[in-house]
Scaffold this active site. Structure first.
Site, PDB file in Angstrom:
ATOM      1  CB  CYS A  49      39.519  51.287  34.898  1.00  0.00           C
ATOM      2  SG  CYS A  49      39.832  51.993  36.502  1.00  0.00           S
ATOM      3  CG  MET A 102      49.548  50.538  39.400  1.00  0.00           C
ATOM      4  SD  MET A 102      49.557  51.217  37.824  1.00  0.00           S
ATOM      5  CE  MET A 102      48.022  50.512  37.145  1.00  0.00           C
ATOM      6  CG  LEU A 144      43.714  53.313  45.948  1.00  0.00           C
ATOM      7  CD1 LEU A 144      45.247  52.717  45.881  1.00  0.00           C
ATOM      8  CD2 LEU A 144      43.421  53.198  47.312  1.00  0.00           C
ATOM      9  CD  GLU A 145      42.860  51.376  38.599  1.00  0.00           C
ATOM     10  OE1 GLU A 145      42.485  50.079  38.601  1.00  0.00           O
ATOM     11  OE2 GLU A 145      42.127  52.155  37.952  1.00  0.00           O
ATOM     12  CG  PHE A 146      40.762  47.958  45.285  1.00  0.00           C
ATOM     13  CD1 PHE A 146      40.228  46.642  45.141  1.00  0.00           C
ATOM     14  CD2 PHE A 146      39.583  49.198  45.044  1.00  0.00           C
ATOM     15  CE1 PHE A 146      38.874  46.683  44.891  1.00  0.00           C
ATOM     16  CE2 PHE A 146      38.526  48.804  44.781  1.00  0.00           C
ATOM     17  CZ  PHE A 146      38.033  47.796  44.620  1.00  0.00           C
TER      18      PHE A 146
END
Length: 454
Positions: free
Chosen positions: A24, A302, A412-414
């Protein structure tokens, strides 16, 4: 579990090594260049623009809730070449409510620009015919808390459309290299789900209108005159867990939260000071059976599980966030015994196993769906980040166990950074479509994990 993901997870559990990629936040922001104007000046020196990124939709493709969104896992989507604007996000939500007889709800706190947050309740298939008050909702999914992380609301709503369409047609879903059977769709539908598709409507609308890589909300209460970048609060630093970081955290252990309004990670004037975070907390409070929470972000590739303030341990229950005896000792990763910063946040071992298994399943499925590398990791392994949303459902259980059950929280890091864009959070059309494929698989895995491990 794929061998590569299992090895990665084991290494993280044993070593808790911080990752090189920041979730982020850009690398510049993690170096302390948190003021957006500084970031933009640096980027403009490299002649970067946002040209070539996916444009924002114009008008309302869902025609005031009468046209259904079509997900990428079930049918050929009608339009994945533009991002849903804020009007379309609500319109798509209402179309799902109309088509599938879901419960639409509005949260009680208006934003600073008088927007209303909304959501939908999707009862499990076994109780879908019952009154909503009798249904059990164990999973909360949300998107759009950081304004610039484009595509999150689209991915969430299109997945819900996929899931309900597949259930109704008695078929499975396909996300790239991952195929889910009709039986797995039914299994995913065995849990009740609540969806908040747009947590930060003011910030998203502003970012869409300005292409300014805007992260925060639009609260002007703490802003300085003639400093437009001091407007807003980072909503993902406004939740109660360790919000008072100068007290709760060891000195110098985190740059991912600030009490300066001009900083991009400004925490606000108090925990839950913002109507948006109050609405998220209120929604959790309406879910007495909440067990799983996922906040959708981009763009680090991640699946992160809690805690986000220090490494986990399952031996000493007294070593926890509400125990003031450990104030000033949290956040040193690895522990600094010489300075007395020896701390690990307690995580119930059974819940910890469930959380790490679910996170690994998600990472494996996203890798298989799109071919890009995803891995599971504890949030604190990136950087200690007080005030985060994904720690809140666990923190509530610690603060008031008589009222709140433990719920595992995930971030959730898309996706991956768009290195050719001034704002790396703005994907290209191709990236957007790949992100949607990967997040569809991720949502399926979190629901299947909830069905199996709750």
């Amino acid at each position: 579990m794929k061998a590569t993901a299992a090895i990665s997870l084991l290494w993280q559990l044993l070593a808790f090594e911080p990752a090189a990629v920041s979730a982020c936040l850009t690398a510049a922001e993690m170096r302390g260049e948190n003021h957006i104007s500084v970031l933009h000046r640096r980027q403009r020196m490299h002649n970067l623009t946002n040209e070539g990124t996916i444009p924002i939709g114009v008008g309302d493709r869902f025609q005031q809730g009468t046209v259904l969104p079509v997900g990428i896992g079930s049918q050929a989507p009608a339009n994945l070449t533009t991002v849903y604007n804020v009007v379309e996000i609500e319109s798509a939500t209402r179309s799902l409510v109309r088509e599938y007889n879901l419960q639409y709800f509005e949260t009680p706190f208006k934003t600073y620009e008088n927007a209303t947050m909304f959501g939908i309740k999707i009862p499990c298939a076994a109780t879908a015919s019952k009154a909503a008050s009798n249904a059990s909702y164990t999973v909360l999914l949300e998107a759009g808390i950081h304004a610039r992380e484009r595509g999150g609301p689209d991915h969430l709503l299109n997945f819900i459309s996929d899931l309900l369409w597949a259930e109704g047609h008695g078929t499975g879903l396909i996300y790239g290299g991952v195929e889910y059977t009709a039986a797995e769709v039914q299994k995913a539908r065995s849990v009740g789900v609540v969806v908040l598709p747009l947590v930060n409507p003011d910030g998203v609308a502003y970012d869409h209108a300005t292409n300014s890589c805007w992260r925060k909300n639009r609260n002007r209460a703490s802003a300085s005159p003639n400093d437009t970048f001091s407007i807003g609060v980072d909503l993902n630093r406004n939740f109660p867990p360790a919000w008072d970081y100068r007290k709760t955290m060891a000195p110098g252990t985190t740059d991912a939260i600030s009490d300066k309004p001009s900083e991009i990670v400004y925490r606000g004037t108090a925990p839950l000071s913002e109507p948006e975070t109050q609405n998220v907390a209120w929604t959790m409070d309406q879910m007495p059976d909440l067990k799983w929470f996922l906040d959708l972000h981009s763009m680090a590739g991640m699946m992160l599980y809690g805690w986000g303030i220090d490494t986990n341990q399952g031996k000493d229950k007294s070593m926890n966030l509400v125990n003031q005896a450990y104030d000033g000792k949290r956040g040193a990763i690895p522990d600094n015994r010489g300075r007395g910063f020896v701390y690990g946040e307690y995580y119930d071992p059974e819940e910890y196993v469930a959380a790490t298994l679910a996170a690994t399943n998600v990472a494996d499925a996203m890798l298989a769906a799109g071919g890009r590398n995803y891995f599971a990791q504890q949030s604190a392994g990136l950087y200690p980040a007080p005030g985060g949303s994904s720690d809140h459902p666990m923190f509530r259980a610690l603060s008031d166990p008589a009222k709140h059950k433990w719920a595992n929280g995930f971030t959730l890091e898309f996706g991956q950074p768009n290195e050719k864009a001034e704002c790396q959070f703005y994907p290209t059309v191709e990236m957007h479509q790949l992100n949607m494929m990967e997040t569809g698989a991720a949502f399926m895995e979190i629901l299947l994990s909830a069905a199996k491990l709750s």
